[in-house]
Design a protein around this motif. Sequence first.
Motif, PDB file in Angstrom:
ATOM      1  N   GLY A 163       0.968  -1.122   0.107  1.00 38.37           N
ATOM      2  CA  GLY A 163      -0.041  -0.062  -0.064  1.00 38.37           C
ATOM      3  C   GLY A 163       0.923   1.210   0.042  1.00 38.37           C
ATOM      4  O   GLY A 163       2.260   1.238   0.225  1.00 38.37           O
ATOM      5  N   THR A 164       0.127   2.437  -0.061  1.00 35.25           N
ATOM      6  CA  THR A 164       1.117   3.554  -0.096  1.00 35.25           C
ATOM      7  C   THR A 164       1.931   3.981   0.955  1.00 35.25           C
ATOM      8  O   THR A 164       3.012   4.397   0.948  1.00 35.25           O
ATOM      9  N   SER A 165       1.486   3.424   2.158  1.00 38.23           N
ATOM     10  CA  SER A 165       2.348   3.614   3.556  1.00 38.23           C
ATOM     11  C   SER A 165       3.276   2.563   3.733  1.00 38.23           C
ATOM     12  O   SER A 165       3.987   2.507   4.510  1.00 38.23           O
TER      13      SER A 165
END
Length: 436
Positions: A121-123
Motif C-alpha cells: 500500500g501507499t504507506s
Amino acid sequence: MSGDVGASGDGPTVVSETPSASRPDARRVAVIGGGPAGLMAAEVARAAGADVQLYDRLASAGRKFLIAGKGGLNLTHAEGADAFVARYGARRGEVGKWLAQFGASAVREWARGLGVETFVGTSGRVFPMDLKAAPLLRSWVRRLRASGVGFHMQHRWLGWCDDSDLRFVHPGGERHVSADTVVLALGGGSWPVLGSDAAWVPLLSERGVAIAPLLPANCGFDIGWSEHFATRHAGHPLKPVVVEWTDAEGHAVRQQGEFVVTATGVEGSLIYALSAQLRDAIAAHGATEIRLDLTPGRDTHRLTLDLAKPRGSRTLSEHWRRHAGIEGVKAGLLYEVLPKDQLQDPVRVAAALKALPLKLLRARPLEEAISTAGGVRMEALDDDLMIKSLPGVFCAGEMLDWEAPTGGYLLTACLASGRIAGTAAAQAPITRTTRN
Ligand SMILES: Cc1cc2nc3c(=O)[nH]c(=O)nc-3n(C[C@H](O)[C@H](O)[C@H](O)COP(=O)(O)OP(=O)(O)OC[C@H]3O[C@@H](n4cnc5c(N)ncnc54)[C@H](O)[C@@H]3O)c2cc1C
C-alpha cells in the motif's frame, strides 16, 4: 477429529486420533493456541516430521487473525530491514534474530504459497490483494490438515497434571494428553472474546516462569470529555491532524495522521503509534499531555490574521468555519478546551489550533487494545524460545514480552517466532518435564 475454520471441532466424547504419517520415532508435539503463531509452529514442526496435534479453546482457529482482516489484513511491511527491526524497540535484538530467519519478504512468499498474492500500500504496509484474512486462513488450515496436523478445538488448556501430562477441559470433560514437546502460543490479553484471555499467566508464573505484567499496546486513552462534547462528537474522526508529545527528557515527537474521538477520549492509528510512550509516561507521572495541531500546514500568523477579520453578525462557529475552515469536531475541541473568555481572541484561538493541549488520564483497558505488551520475559527463554526452566516447553507469538506498533509488525513477529519454536520443538530432546 479435525477442526477447520468455522467448523465446530471435536465432539464431546471423542479422543484424538489423527491420520498422521509420522515416523515411529517422531516427536509428539502439542501446539496449544491456534492463532498465527501456533499455526505456524504446527506447520514447521509437521514439515520437520513431527506428529503435531494442535489445541485451541475456541471452536475454530485464527479468530483474532480473522478480525484483523476486517479493516484490511496488514500482513507485514515493506520498509528496509533496519527500520523494520527498530519497530520492536527494546526487543529489537531478540525479534531481529527471528526476523532474520523469516522476515517481511518471507511472509509474502509464504502467503503466495497459500495462493494469496500481496501488494504494498501507499504507506508501505503489505496486504493480501483482496485485503481479507479468511481466504488465507482457510487455505492455511486446509493445508495443515492435509499434511496431518490434528486439530482439537474447544480444548482449553489448564496446565499440567502431576505426571506432566497436559490438562485440557473440553465439552465432554477433562482430558489428559501426553506429548514430547509443547509449543504454547496462547496470545496476549486483548480482545479475550477472540480466545486469548491470558489465563496462562498464573499457570506459568506458578512454575516460576518470569512474566512481565501484561499491558495494553496500540490502545486508546481516556481524557474525560464533558458530556456535551462526548455526546456530540464521539465517533468523529480528526484528520489530518498532528500530535506532538514531549518526553520527560524534553525530546519532542511530532506525527501526522488521523484518530477518532471516543466517548471517553481518543483512539485510532495516530494514537496507537505513540501509545507505548504515552502509556509508560502515564504510568510514571500519573498523566501526560499531547498537543494537537488541528490545521497542519497552516501558519499561525496567517491563521491569526484570518481569525481577526471582522465577524459582523455571524456566530463564532460560522466565523471559524469561513475564515479558518474549522468546524465539527475541531470546533468542538476549541469549545471544550479553551476558557470561554479566550474564544473571541484570534491570537489565543490560532495558538490553540496549532497546539491544543489534551491531558491523557489513563490507557484504555487491555481487553480493548489491539495488542499486548509484556508477557513471558525473553530472559526466561533460550534462543529456540524454549522456557529454560521447563525443558521441552516452547513459547511463541504475542504471549512473549515484546511489542510493536500496528503496520504488520505484530503478525510478522508472531509468524517468525512460531517458526523458531515449532522447528525447535520438532527436534528437541525428550525430557521428563513434558513426557510421562
Ligand atoms: C482488531 C484487531 C486488528 C488487528 N489487525 C492487525 C493487522 O492488521 N496486522 C497485524 O500485524 N496485527 C494485527 N492485529 C494483531 C494480531 O492479530 C495479533 O498480534 C496476533 O493474532 C497474535 O497472534 P498469536 O498467535 O500470538 O495469538 P492469538 O492470535 O491471540 O491466538 C492465540 C490462540 O490461543 C488460544 N488460547 C488462548 N488461551 C488458551 C487456552 N488456555 N487453551 C487453549 N487455547 C487457548 C486462543 O483461543 C487463540 O486462538 C490485530 C488485532 C486486533 C485485535
